[in-house]
Motif scaffolding. Structure first.
Motif, PDB file in Angstrom:
ATOM      1  N   ASP A 187     -15.931  -9.256  72.460  1.00 29.01           N
ATOM      2  CA  ASP A 187     -15.896 -10.512  71.707  1.00 29.01           C
ATOM      3  C   ASP A 187     -17.287 -10.943  71.266  1.00 29.01           C
ATOM      4  N   VAL A 188     -18.266 -10.827  72.157  1.00 23.78           N
ATOM      5  CA  VAL A 188     -19.643 -11.201  71.819  1.00 23.78           C
ATOM      6  C   VAL A 188     -20.169 -10.309  70.695  1.00 23.78           C
ATOM      7  N   ALA A 189     -19.925  -9.005  70.814  1.00 27.02           N
ATOM      8  CA  ALA A 189     -20.388  -8.071  69.786  1.00 27.02           C
ATOM      9  C   ALA A 189     -19.763  -8.389  68.433  1.00 27.02           C
ATOM     10  N   MET A 190     -18.475  -8.714  68.429  1.00 23.09           N
ATOM     11  CA  MET A 190     -17.785  -9.017  67.176  1.00 23.09           C
ATOM     12  C   MET A 190     -18.253 -10.341  66.597  1.00 23.09           C
ATOM     13  N   MET A 191     -18.515 -11.330  67.443  1.00 25.71           N
ATOM     14  CA  MET A 191     -19.008 -12.613  66.945  1.00 25.71           C
ATOM     15  C   MET A 191     -20.385 -12.471  66.315  1.00 25.71           C
ATOM     16  N   VAL A 192     -21.249 -11.666  66.947  1.00 23.42           N
ATOM     17  CA  VAL A 192     -22.586 -11.429  66.386  1.00 23.42           C
ATOM     18  C   VAL A 192     -22.458 -10.786  65.006  1.00 23.42           C
ATOM     19  N   MET A 193     -21.595  -9.782  64.908  1.00 26.78           N
ATOM     20  CA  MET A 193     -21.442  -9.098  63.626  1.00 26.78           C
ATOM     21  C   MET A 193     -20.823 -10.014  62.585  1.00 26.78           C
ATOM     22  N   LEU A 194     -19.815 -10.786  62.957  1.00 21.34           N
ATOM     23  CA  LEU A 194     -19.204 -11.721  62.018  1.00 21.34           C
ATOM     24  C   LEU A 194     -20.224 -12.713  61.491  1.00 21.34           C
ATOM     25  N   PHE A 195     -21.124 -13.156  62.377  1.00 18.32           N
ATOM     26  CA  PHE A 195     -22.134 -14.127  61.952  1.00 18.32           C
ATOM     27  C   PHE A 195     -23.079 -13.502  60.937  1.00 18.32           C
ATOM     28  N   PHE A 196     -23.543 -12.282  61.203  1.00 21.38           N
ATOM     29  CA  PHE A 196     -24.503 -11.681  60.288  1.00 21.38           C
ATOM     30  C   PHE A 196     -23.843 -11.228  58.982  1.00 21.38           C
ATOM     31  N   VAL A 197     -22.561 -10.900  59.032  1.00 19.80           N
ATOM     32  CA  VAL A 197     -21.856 -10.628  57.771  1.00 19.80           C
ATOM     33  C   VAL A 197     -21.720 -11.929  56.984  1.00 19.80           C
ATOM     34  N   THR A 198     -21.488 -13.053  57.686  1.00 27.37           N
ATOM     35  CA  THR A 198     -21.454 -14.366  57.041  1.00 27.37           C
ATOM     36  C   THR A 198     -22.785 -14.661  56.359  1.00 27.37           C
ATOM     37  N   VAL A 199     -23.886 -14.366  57.057  1.00 26.17           N
ATOM     38  CA  VAL A 199     -25.226 -14.535  56.475  1.00 26.17           C
ATOM     39  C   VAL A 199     -25.357 -13.683  55.215  1.00 26.17           C
ATOM     40  N   ALA A 200     -24.913 -12.437  55.303  1.00 27.33           N
ATOM     41  CA  ALA A 200     -25.013 -11.526  54.159  1.00 27.33           C
ATOM     42  C   ALA A 200     -24.188 -12.026  52.975  1.00 27.33           C
ATOM     43  N   MET A 201     -22.998 -12.586  53.252  1.00 32.29           N
ATOM     44  CA  MET A 201     -22.160 -13.109  52.180  1.00 32.29           C
ATOM     45  C   MET A 201     -22.840 -14.289  51.485  1.00 32.29           C
ATOM     46  N   LEU A 202     -23.449 -15.199  52.256  1.00 31.87           N
ATOM     47  CA  LEU A 202     -24.140 -16.348  51.659  1.00 31.87           C
ATOM     48  C   LEU A 202     -25.334 -15.882  50.823  1.00 31.87           C
ATOM     49  N   ALA A 203     -26.082 -14.911  51.356  1.00 34.12           N
ATOM     50  CA  ALA A 203     -27.211 -14.385  50.596  1.00 34.12           C
ATOM     51  C   ALA A 203     -26.726 -13.702  49.317  1.00 34.12           C
ATOM     52  N   GLY A 204     -25.587 -13.029  49.403  1.00 31.56           N
ATOM     53  CA  GLY A 204     -25.009 -12.375  48.228  1.00 31.56           C
ATOM     54  C   GLY A 204     -24.596 -13.370  47.164  1.00 31.56           C
ATOM     55  N   VAL A 205     -24.018 -14.487  47.583  1.00 29.73           N
ATOM     56  CA  VAL A 205     -23.637 -15.543  46.637  1.00 29.73           C
ATOM     57  C   VAL A 205     -24.868 -16.105  45.939  1.00 29.73           C
ATOM     58  N   GLY A 206     -25.926 -16.363  46.737  1.00 30.78           N
ATOM     59  CA  GLY A 206     -27.161 -16.881  46.153  1.00 30.78           C
ATOM     60  C   GLY A 206     -27.738 -15.935  45.120  1.00 30.78           C
ATOM     61  N   ALA A 207     -27.733 -14.638  45.449  1.00 31.61           N
ATOM     62  CA  ALA A 207     -28.254 -13.634  44.522  1.00 31.61           C
ATOM     63  C   ALA A 207     -27.396 -13.551  43.259  1.00 31.61           C
ATOM     64  N   LEU A 208     -26.082 -13.690  43.417  1.00 31.77           N
ATOM     65  CA  LEU A 208     -25.175 -13.646  42.269  1.00 31.77           C
ATOM     66  C   LEU A 208     -25.473 -14.792  41.301  1.00 31.77           C
ATOM     67  N   PHE A 209     -25.640 -16.005  41.839  1.00 35.85           N
ATOM     68  CA  PHE A 209     -25.957 -17.160  41.003  1.00 35.85           C
ATOM     69  C   PHE A 209     -27.323 -16.990  40.326  1.00 35.85           C
ATOM     70  N   GLU A 210     -28.268 -16.428  41.066  1.00 38.27           N
ATOM     71  CA  GLU A 210     -29.629 -16.293  40.567  1.00 38.27           C
ATOM     72  C   GLU A 210     -29.740 -15.208  39.501  1.00 38.27           C
ATOM     73  N   GLU A 211     -29.132 -14.042  39.755  1.00 42.91           N
ATOM     74  CA  GLU A 211     -29.304 -12.904  38.866  1.00 42.91           C
ATOM     75  C   GLU A 211     -28.344 -12.904  37.679  1.00 42.91           C
ATOM     76  N   GLN A 212     -27.089 -13.304  37.919  1.00 49.28           N
ATOM     77  CA  GLN A 212     -26.084 -13.213  36.860  1.00 49.28           C
ATOM     78  C   GLN A 212     -25.934 -14.513  36.066  1.00 49.28           C
ATOM     79  N   LEU A 213     -26.063 -15.660  36.750  1.00 49.76           N
ATOM     80  CA  LEU A 213     -25.866 -16.950  36.088  1.00 49.76           C
ATOM     81  C   LEU A 213     -27.173 -17.673  35.801  1.00 49.76           C
ATOM     82  N   HIS A 214     -28.287 -17.119  36.330  1.00 50.05           N
ATOM     83  CA  HIS A 214     -29.620 -17.718  36.148  1.00 50.05           C
ATOM     84  C   HIS A 214     -29.677 -19.152  36.656  1.00 50.05           C
ATOM     85  N   LEU A 215     -29.013 -19.383  37.779  1.00 46.21           N
ATOM     86  CA  LEU A 215     -29.035 -20.681  38.463  1.00 46.21           C
ATOM     87  C   LEU A 215     -29.754 -20.514  39.798  1.00 46.21           C
ATOM     88  N   SER A 216     -30.041 -21.643  40.447  1.00 43.64           N
ATOM     89  CA  SER A 216     -30.778 -21.617  41.707  1.00 43.64           C
ATOM     90  C   SER A 216     -29.992 -20.900  42.807  1.00 43.64           C
TER      91      SER A 216
END
Length: 350
Positions: free
Chosen positions: A89-118
């Motif tokens: 459970d601990v291992a899965m929670m750690v991974m879920l958290f860092f995948v969550t981080v990666a998803m948020l960073a991916g959204v930010g990059a999508l807005f920045e690179e494709q939509l030219h927004l912050s």
């Protein structure tokens, strides 16, 4: 099966698909690395992965139903025993958290690179929508995926059709890879295990909420079928542009750029939707693990804490950490997959 049961089965299928596909699938990198580089053997590999998605996905849903699970903690305790389950459970929670981080960073990059927004605007808007969706619990997640997944299916099918019409397909082997020793089997099993490991956070509690086992079985099978259609369509389209497409960080983005501006716009929306669907699944899974309380105030507070922590971590980037954690999570997921496939007799509650 009546109309209501069919509708529920489709909602389960869409939620299953939306949980599995994410930034890796949408960008095309997962498909490229696990399948396209196999050449023609990509197709039997995809069929094997789809078979595992069907079999194991239904097993997860059924175990969730049997255990009346509110989180995947009940399932890991059932499979591994209490002591080992805590480590899993601990291992899965750690991974879920860092995948969550990666998803948020991916959204930010999508807005920045494709939509030219912050970057920050993209992350904050998606966080707010994620929070509002999770407030509704499993119903909110299923409703969101009922809208997002048909759009994703539409985009993949359109990319397949346009690739089919524009390019005469010629089977292409990977330029530096010799296909032998059944390496395609390992690739298929690895892909299925990694993605099923992420999907467990939603499939198990979803099974726990449903009373009708036929609805769960059909939903799991339809979900696997939908994943298969998306994988085969994307694989075909990408294989027609090999080896050039292997040079791109976002292969599916390159494919969409060769089509009309409208298609590019729809692809950006679908890409955001795939990231969002994975994000809500991960945050929901983390929240379910961190609280057994039905107190809505406590659940809301935990959701805010998870999103806020992920927001701050996403600012500095964790690509290297995610790079090292993914193999570990893959091993955990493979163990889970083997235990789920192990023959056992399950008596379902009426």
């Amino acid at each position: 099966m009546n109309g209501t049961e069919l509708r529920l089965s489709l909602q389960i299928a869409f939620t299953y698909i939306g949980t599995v596909v994410g930034a890796g699938f949408a960008s095309g990198q997962e498909i490229l690395q696990f399948f396209t580089l196999l050449g023609p053997m990509a197709y039997p590999a995809i069929l094997l992965a789809v078979a595992l998605f069907a079999w194991v996905g239904v097993q997860m849903l059924m175990l969730g139903h049997k255990l009346r699970a509110r989180s995947y903690r009940e399932m890991t305790a059932y499979l591994f025993g209490r002591k080992l389950a805590t480590l899993i459970d601990v291992a899965m929670m750690v991974m879920l958290f860092f995948v969550t981080v990666a998803m948020l960073a991916g959204v930010g990059a999508l807005f920045e690179e494709q939509l030219h927004l912050s970057f920050q605007i993209g992350v904050l808007l998606t966080m707010v929508l994620t929070y509002l969706t999770i407030l509704r619990g499993m119903k909110g997640i299923m409703a969101a995926n009922t809208i997002i997944v048909p759009l994703m299916l539409f985009v993949v099918i359109m990319i397949f059709i346009q690739s089919f019409m524009q390019t005469e397909y010629k089977p292409t082997f990977a330029p530096t890879t010799t296909i032998h020793n059944y390496s395609w089997i390992l690739s298929a099993v690895s892909y299925a295990a990694l993605n099923l490991g992420l999907a467990v956070s939603v499939l198990v509690p979803m099974g726990g909420e449903m009373k009708n086992t036929k609805v769960l079985q059909l939903g799991g099978l339809l979900g696997a079928l939908g994943l298969g259609i998306m994988l085969l369509g994307a694989q075909y389209a990408m294989s027609t542009r090999m080896p050039l497409i292997a040079e791109y960080e976002v292969p599916m983005g390159f494919l969409s750029s060769t089509f009309s501006p409208l298609m590019q716009g729809v692809f950006i929306v679908a890409l955001w939707g795939e990231i969002y669907s994975t994000l809500i699944a991960n945050v929901f899974g983390l929240r379910s693990q961190l609280t057994n309380s039905r107190n809505s105030t406590q659940s809301s507070l935990i959701t805010i804490v998870i999103l806020t922590a992920a927001f701050f971590v996403a600012q500095i980037g964790f690509s290297n950490i995610v790079h090292y954690l993914y193999p570990v999570f893959g091993y955990v997921s493979l163990l889970l997959l083997l235990l789920l496939l192990w023959p056992r007799r399950i008596a379902f509650k009426k």
